[in-house]
Design an enzyme around this catalytic site. Structure first.
Site, short mmCIF file in Angstrom:
data_model
loop_
_atom_site.label_atom_id
_atom_site.label_comp_id
_atom_site.label_asym_id
_atom_site.label_seq_id
_atom_site.Cartn_x
_atom_site.Cartn_y
_atom_site.Cartn_z
CG LEU A 27 -0.43 0.05 2.63
CD1 LEU A 27 0.07 1.42 3.05
CD2 LEU A 27 -1.50 -0.43 3.59
CG PHE A 43 7.29 5.26 -9.32
CD1 PHE A 43 5.96 4.93 -9.23
CD2 PHE A 43 8.00 5.44 -8.15
CE1 PHE A 43 5.34 4.76 -8.01
CE2 PHE A 43 7.39 5.29 -6.92
CZ PHE A 43 6.05 4.94 -6.85
CB CYS A 100 8.66 2.41 2.30
SG CYS A 100 7.35 1.95 3.45
#
Ligand SMILES: NC(=O)c1ccc[n+]([C@@H]2O[C@H](COP(=O)([O-])OP(=O)(O)OC[C@H]3O[C@@H](n4cnc5c(N)ncnc54)[C@H](O)[C@@H]3O)[C@@H](O)[C@H]2O)c1
Length: 446
Positions: free
Chosen positions: A153, A265, A276
């Site tokens: 997520l 991205f 992360c």
């Protein structure tokens, strides 16, 4: 199914609320008493769109409970998720002490068969250690299986990502545990839960990939490292664009239209942050090295990312010449929009570097100011973007919050000392900004 989530943070609370929503009986356990009391009182410890409503609704129904008692959590569930933090040590290695502590506590309270599922992001072979730790502390000598079920997520879109994932990965050495995990995720896989807004016939089921435990662990580290690599790659290309006079937004578009590469991205800017990517890239590099492979590509990915933050500072210096005593207005502090998460946010490094040069900093973020106040000293936090602009010598866009795209630029210009905008996220239209009389500086575009 009866489910317990240990760790009621960004991942744990979302996992708990979503699994309750699709029909399970869920307990979230956290050893942070204040956090549990807050959630119980309906106050979310994090900003995540839709979470207060989902948690509130399921707590009211009795499908979701929160507690500080591991004993209660372990007794309750067939499946126990470990969703505690795995922060980086100074050498990049993941600190797995929280995982170990939870594994020990789970083992002490287990009174029957349990599936212990690693939800936290962990280095490959952690499952073996969790298995061993539980075996060593297995007071009642009960059967158990350790599986890996990494979470993909994104903060800010966490509920959507959990309910409509691209894939679900389950790493298991046991058919019994794999089947239990498949059954748990059945409503999500089959798009069969209340309020599901896609049709199975139209989009098909969510792919469930069942692997061995080590492969599942590696899938998560490799996915995050690949995404970070994409970001650093496009930032490196942006630097070449800048030196050559090309425009990174056009170059990224041209690259992304190739379906083998994809559009996402490929957005150049101040680089990635958050809890992360930086830690997972470092941890993946470290575990690879420990196993005997020198993953130097990842070192370069991190280096390029850090350099982007320095580039933002040097662009300010280039624009203002002398930074000392100048006022820099910073718009956006969180590492990305729609979250209040400030962990590894590029804005922190950039602001600290500007302060070290003697700059005065005014800043505004729609959600992250309370978090930012813990990390930054000497910053004047403002109530909105226009207050930040007041008497600023440069306005620096650090996070792409939607509300910054629709600012009244005439009003902003009126308030500023010098009409200079540094768009560290390439989120504005340079022509529109220049048309308002601003000097516009972007990242790899003109
Ligand atoms: N945040 C994300 O976007 C994201 C996405 C995918 C995976 N992950 C991974 O999930 C894991 C958790 O991340 P997070 O962002 O939810 O962290 P977090 O810091 O928001 O939450 C962790 C929670 O665990 C609790 N905790 C720690 N030790 C405990 C213990 N012994 N018993 C009970 N509770 C304990 C903490 O109090 C905290 O509330 C990490 O490994 C992270 O890499 C995070």
């Amino acid at each position: 199914m009866k489910v317990t989530i240990v760790g009621a943070g960004h991942v744990g609370l979302v996992t708990g609320a979503c699994l309750a929503e699709v029909g399970n009986d869920v307990i979230c356990v956290d050893n942070d008493k204040q956090k549990i009391e807050q959630i119980d009182a309906g106050v979310m410890p994090i900003y995540e769109p839709g979470l207060p409503e989902l948690v509130g609704k399921n707590m009211k129904k009795g499908a979701l409970r929160v507690t500080t008692s591991m004993e209660e959590g372990v007794n309750h569930a067939l499946v126990i998720f470990i969703a505690v933090g795995t922060p980086p040590k100074t050498d990049g290695e993941a600190d797995l002490s929280y995982i170990e502590m939870v594994a020990r506590e789970v083992a002490l309270h287990m009174d029957g068969y349990r599936v212990i599922s690693e939800k936290s992001t962990v280095p490959v072979k952690t499952g073996e250690w969790v298995d061993r730790t539980i075996r060593l502390n297995n007071r009642h000598k009960v059967e158990f299986d350790v599986v890996s079920n990494p979470e993909f997520l994104r903060e800010g879109a966490a509920i959507f990502d959990f309910m409509y994932p691209d894939r679900i990965v389950v790493g298991s050495g046991s058919d019994r545990a794999a089947e239990i995990m498949r059954e748990l995720y059945q409503p999500i896989i089959e798009r069969n839960f209340p309020g599901c807004n896609v049709l199975l016939d139209e989009v098909g089921p969510v792919p469930l990939l069942v692997t061995d435990v080590k492969s599942a662990e590696l899938i998560k580290h490799a996915s995050n490292s690949f995404l970070a690599t994409k970001i650093s790659f496009i930032n490196a290309v942006a630097n070449v664009c800048e030196l050559s006079g090309a425009d990174i937004t056009l170059v990224a578009k041209g690259i992304g239209l190739d379906h083998r590469i994809g559009k996402s991205f490929l957005h150049a800017g101040a680089g990635y942050g958050g809890s992360c990517f930086p830690k997972d890239v470092a941890a993946f590099k470290k575990i690879s090295g420990d196993l005997g492979y020198d993953f130097r590509l990842l070192e370069e990915v991190s280096r390029i990312n850090q350099a982007q933050r320095e580039l933002v500072v040097s662009k300010i210096k280039k624009t203002l010449w002398i930074v000392r005593e100048k006022t820099i207005g910073v718009l956006g502090l969180s590492f990305k929009p729609d979250t209040d998460d400030m962990r590894e946010a590029p804005a922190v490094d950039v602001i600290k570097a500007l302060q070290a040069e003697g700059a005065k900093i005014k800043a505004y973020d729609p959600q992250a100011i309370p978090e930012a106040e813990e990390l930054l000293q000497g910053v004047e936090f403002c109530k909105d973007a226009y207050e930040v602009a007041c008497d600023a010598d440069t306005l620096l866009f650090m996070t792409e919050w939607e509300e910054f795209r629709t600012l009244d630029l005439a009003r902003v210009k009126e308030a500023m000392n010098y009409p200079i905008i540094l768009d560290a996220r390439n989120m504005l239209d340079p022509n529109a900004v220049r048309a308002q009389g601003f000097e516009y500086v972007g990242m790899g575009r003109h």
